[in-house]
Motif scaffolding. Sequence first.
Motif: not given
Length: 401
Positions: A315-321, A368-379
């Motif tokens: 499941v990639p986080r949705p930030h990856t679209a 991995d990309l989705g987790i990285s993007l999520g961390k940047r957006l949600m902090t």
Amino acid sequence: MKHQPLPRAVVIGGSLGGLFAATSLRAAGWHVEVFESSPNQLDTRGGGIVLQPDVLQAARYAGAALPSPAGVRSGERIYLDRGDNIVERLDMPQTQTAWSLLYRAMKDALPAQSLHAGETFVDFEQDGDEVVARFESGRAERGDLLIGADGIRSTLRQRLLPDVTPAYAGYVAWRGLVPEQALPAPAADMLRERFAFQHGDGHSALAYLIPGERDETRVGERRWNWVWYRRYSEDVLTRLLVDRYGMARTGSLPPGMMKQADIDRLRNDAQAELGPTFRALVDSTADPFMQPIVDLRAPRMVFGRALLIGDAAAVPRPHTAGSTAKAAANAHSLALALDLANGSGLSIDERLARWEALQVQRSKQMTDLGISLGKRLMTVAPPLSQRFSAASGISIQTPIR
């Protein structure tokens, strides 16, 4: 002269992942039967998605007829501040579509007799080079391949990998759909032909146009799709997932199921945290819905003649679209690997092993990309130069860089 029977695949899950698998394998010369636990149509589920190249390639290969146009174009990407000022703009043309549009197109590409609704998969057994899928109704279905396309909480994955379960990422996606003409004019004028964002400390919102309920793309008949990512503790999430009828839900809160008190709280929070355009979107939404963001990645996808694809596998986080695109690419590449007319001389098991190696690698890259993007957006609100968000235009047909 006797004809060899077609190889037979049993697909668990009648949502998009299962439909991509079924249509693609049929195009590769397989006989396919699809089993879905819900007795109802699924085309009222989901919201907007970015139309990625992987989806178009899979649909073309499968012979699925998408409407023309298959989505709504946006030309400019804008970032708004709390006062609705455009603080950054980028020229980034892309097309957004509706989950329901793809669902109907892929479903219509299959013969009705191959779709079996209201059949809940419970277990399977492997019998030599075949598998036997068993259902709650008592039905048993035999095939050369069993495909688990039954989503984040896949029953097949639970049987194969009981320790691999979704992990809550600490935030949710509130979502909504608004008829185009129901949005107040100032907000509509700001958003039209644009893909818009507003970031804040620990939250992030986005919005764009998608086709209407019956795939309309004419001006005035489309819908605004919005997403608002917000942090919640697990205790708060558990309370939010109790629907308006008092039923505790484990996965998501679909449209029409949200408690009125939670809708009121969401709108109050939008007044406090969002600018005028995004506040108008939330206020204009009759039935907001909610999806917890989770992380999941199976270390394997092939288990003899049983395999996992789509969200059942990763499941990639949705930030990856990329969730729908990944399911389409999983299915398309599987069909190419298993097309027995390609003359490679490899057995089905050898083909599956090659397919799995590449798909596991791609899943790792995307998650991995989705987790990285999520961390940047949600902090905290990221600097303009470091903003990464949904609809990045990534295609998983090639390695992510």
